[in-house]
Design a protein around this motif. Structure first.
Motif, short mmCIF file in Angstrom:
data_model
loop_
_atom_site.label_atom_id
_atom_site.label_comp_id
_atom_site.label_asym_id
_atom_site.label_seq_id
_atom_site.Cartn_x
_atom_site.Cartn_y
_atom_site.Cartn_z
N TYR A 83 89.13 12.59 96.43
CA TYR A 83 87.48 12.39 96.56
C TYR A 83 86.10 11.15 97.26
CZ TYR A 83 86.99 17.19 95.49
OH TYR A 83 87.50 19.04 94.86
N ALA A 84 86.67 9.85 96.54
CA ALA A 84 86.24 8.76 96.70
C ALA A 84 87.08 8.94 97.93
CB ALA A 84 87.10 8.23 95.65
N SER A 85 88.20 8.47 98.50
CA SER A 85 88.00 8.24 99.39
C SER A 85 87.65 9.34 100.88
CB SER A 85 89.83 8.29 100.18
OG SER A 85 90.26 9.05 99.37
N LEU A 86 87.47 10.41 100.69
CA LEU A 86 86.72 11.15 101.94
C LEU A 86 85.55 11.25 101.55
CD1 LEU A 86 88.72 14.60 100.52
CD2 LEU A 86 89.52 13.38 102.40
N LEU A 87 84.51 10.41 100.41
CA LEU A 87 83.55 10.62 100.44
C LEU A 87 83.44 9.42 100.81
CD1 LEU A 87 82.83 10.89 96.53
CD2 LEU A 87 81.66 12.81 98.45
N CYS A 88 83.95 8.00 101.18
CA CYS A 88 83.80 6.72 101.79
C CYS A 88 84.01 6.86 103.30
CB CYS A 88 84.92 5.46 101.17
SG CYS A 88 83.78 4.98 99.89
N LEU A 89 84.62 7.80 103.54
CA LEU A 89 85.36 8.06 104.63
C LEU A 89 84.70 8.58 105.61
CD1 LEU A 89 87.30 8.48 107.43
CD2 LEU A 89 88.42 11.06 106.14
N ILE A 93 81.65 7.56 108.37
CA ILE A 93 81.47 8.19 110.05
C ILE A 93 79.31 8.07 110.22
CG2 ILE A 93 81.63 10.30 111.37
CD1 ILE A 93 84.82 10.47 110.18
N ILE A 94 79.27 8.97 108.83
CA ILE A 94 78.02 8.99 109.37
C ILE A 94 76.54 8.28 109.38
CG2 ILE A 94 76.15 10.14 108.24
CD1 ILE A 94 78.00 12.19 106.66
N PHE A 95 76.77 6.90 108.73
CA PHE A 95 75.78 5.69 108.81
C PHE A 95 76.65 4.93 109.80
CE2 PHE A 95 74.34 1.51 107.22
CZ PHE A 95 74.09 1.84 106.59
N PRO A 96 77.30 4.76 110.78
CA PRO A 96 76.96 4.02 111.87
C PRO A 96 76.66 5.10 112.51
CG PRO A 96 78.73 4.51 111.24
CD PRO A 96 78.65 4.68 110.42
N LEU A 97 76.59 6.09 112.76
CA LEU A 97 76.44 7.15 113.62
C LEU A 97 74.40 7.28 113.30
CD1 LEU A 97 77.07 9.81 115.80
CD2 LEU A 97 77.07 11.03 113.21
N TYR A 98 73.93 7.12 112.54
CA TYR A 98 72.42 7.47 112.33
C TYR A 98 72.10 6.32 112.03
CZ TYR A 98 72.85 12.44 111.49
OH TYR A 98 73.17 14.04 111.15
N PHE A 99 72.18 5.06 111.72
CA PHE A 99 71.81 3.65 112.18
C PHE A 99 72.34 2.88 112.33
CE2 PHE A 99 71.77 5.86 107.45
CZ PHE A 99 70.07 6.08 107.73
N LEU A 100 73.11 3.11 113.76
CA LEU A 100 73.69 1.74 114.24
C LEU A 100 74.18 2.23 115.38
CD1 LEU A 100 76.89 0.24 112.31
CD2 LEU A 100 74.29 -0.49 112.82
N LYS A 101 73.82 3.67 115.85
CA LYS A 101 74.14 4.71 117.35
C LYS A 101 72.35 4.17 117.96
CE LYS A 101 74.52 8.76 119.66
NZ LYS A 101 74.65 10.47 119.23
N CYS A 121 84.46 1.27 105.43
CA CYS A 121 85.53 1.46 105.89
C CYS A 121 86.76 0.46 104.91
CB CYS A 121 85.72 1.18 107.37
SG CYS A 121 84.47 1.72 108.13
N LEU A 122 86.99 -0.92 104.44
CA LEU A 122 87.76 -1.02 103.46
C LEU A 122 87.50 -0.47 101.98
CD1 LEU A 122 85.92 -5.24 104.06
CD2 LEU A 122 88.52 -3.76 105.10
N ALA A 123 86.87 0.09 101.43
CA ALA A 123 86.54 0.96 100.62
C ALA A 123 87.20 1.90 100.65
CB ALA A 123 85.46 1.14 99.88
N THR A 124 87.70 2.79 101.32
CA THR A 124 87.91 3.84 102.61
C THR A 124 89.20 3.42 102.17
OG1 THR A 124 86.47 4.36 103.25
CG2 THR A 124 88.32 5.69 104.42
N ILE A 125 89.76 2.63 103.05
CA ILE A 125 90.91 2.31 102.89
C ILE A 125 91.91 1.75 102.10
CG2 ILE A 125 92.84 0.07 103.51
CD1 ILE A 125 90.45 -0.29 106.14
N ALA A 126 91.29 1.34 100.47
CA ALA A 126 91.20 0.90 99.22
C ALA A 126 91.76 2.50 98.37
CB ALA A 126 90.10 -0.15 98.87
N TYR A 127 91.29 3.67 98.91
CA TYR A 127 91.15 4.43 98.61
C TYR A 127 92.05 5.52 98.79
CZ TYR A 127 86.57 3.87 95.00
OH TYR A 127 86.16 3.83 94.36
N MET A 128 91.94 5.23 99.02
CA MET A 128 93.68 5.71 100.39
C MET A 128 95.23 5.64 100.31
SD MET A 128 92.35 7.02 104.51
CE MET A 128 91.28 7.78 104.96
N SER A 129 94.59 4.06 99.67
CA SER A 129 95.69 3.60 99.11
C SER A 129 96.39 3.59 97.88
CB SER A 129 95.70 1.21 99.73
OG SER A 129 95.83 1.28 100.44
#
Length: 294
Positions: A83-89, A93-101, A121-129
């Motif tokens: 769940y954490a990997s999906l949340l961070c993923l 995606i959402i954060f740069p879409l709304y705050f960097l785009k 993104c690093l947290a997502t990779i860590a949780y997927m690992s």
């Protein structure tokens, strides 16, 4: 008196990295990202929730309290990590879409937002690992949630939650009875998948009046049929002009921040197809899987 157990295995270090990365992501965001949209609160929740859960898992294992935990420790950590990997993923995606785009200014706030995105993104990779390390290997005795069908259940419920968000803001299922059937499909399958996860984590599968393995196969077959119908029906009654839909993307969507209503409807169509594939894979695995409930 609990004794602190220091681990040197890869799983411990992966969890420690996930803890640090998620902590930095939400701390940097709160400190200087200047969030002015409710979507930012969701991203902060994703990082803070992941951090808190990982901290709990680390403390329980460091103090050797697994046997005293009120949940199955063969099922809970990997379920949370998935769940954490999906949340961070989703936050990545959402954060740069709304705050960097579309932002051209390179001020301090912009830099904070970039840092938050990178650490997300690093947290997502860590949780997927962590999920990859913790999942059951062929022939290994493990809890159900460590198997492929168990992890698929997590993905199915998460995708359904994202669908609920998209179809409710704005409400996009009231225009036709067929779309309300799609909503019923999402709700029924989500509730049953979530119930299976809770039963496994709480070690209550043996309390069912029928064999759990047969129930899983029967439910997976039912879910495949239901999601197949929704995968066909949703695009027809949403995008087909003969049924009151809009086949082309409106021009104003290009100027809106984030996703417009048409984008969200398209996202629901794509996510419905994704969940259909997940349930189909679940059915194949459930029909073949032989596992031991510990």
């Amino acid at each position: 008196m609990p004794i602190v157990v220091v681990h040197s295995n890869p799983l411990f270090w992966v969890r420690l990295c996930a803890l640090v990365f998620s902590c930095v992501a939400f701390a940097v965001t709160i400190h200087g990202a200047e969030l002015k949209h409710g979507t930012g609160d969701w991203c902060v929740f994703c990082w803070a929730f992941s951090f808190a859960g990982t901290l709990l898992v680390l403390l329980v294992e460091l103090f050797g309290l697994q046997t005293r935990a009120p949940v199955s420790w063969k099922n809970f950590p990997i379920t949370f990590a998935c769940y954490a990997s999906l949340l961070c993923l989703s936050a990545s995606i959402i954060f740069p879409l709304y705050f960097l785009k579309g932002q051209t200014s390179r001020n301090e706030t912009h830099n904070y937002r970039i840092v938050a995105t990178v650490f997300s993104c690093l947290a997502t990779i860590a949780y997927m690992s962590e999920v990859s390390i913790s999942k059951a290997r062929p022939g290994e005795v493990a809890g159900y949630m460590a198997t492929a069908p168990g992890l698929l259940k997590v993905c199915e419920t998460f995708v359904a939650c994202v669908i609920f968000v998209f179809i409710s803001d704005p409400v996009s299922y009231n225009s036709h009875a067929a779309l309300r059937w799609c909503l019923a499909v999402y709700c029924i399958c989500f509730i049953l998948s979530a119930a299976i996860i809770v039963l496994c984590i709480c070690e209550c599968t043996g309390c069912l009046p029928f064999p759990f393995a047969r129930f899983l196969s029967a439910y997976a077959l039912l879910a495949v049929i239901m999601y197949l119908s929704a995968t066909i029906i949703w695009p027809i009654f949403t995008f087909d002009k003969e049924h009151g839909g809009t086949s082309s993307r409106p021009t104003f969507c290009g100027n809106s921040q984030g996703l417009c209503s048409w984008d969200k409807k398209m996202a629901v169509a794509v996510l419905t197809a994704v969940n259909f594939v997940l349930y189909l894979a679940d059915l194949i695995y459930s029909a073949r899987l032989v596992f031991i409930t510990v």
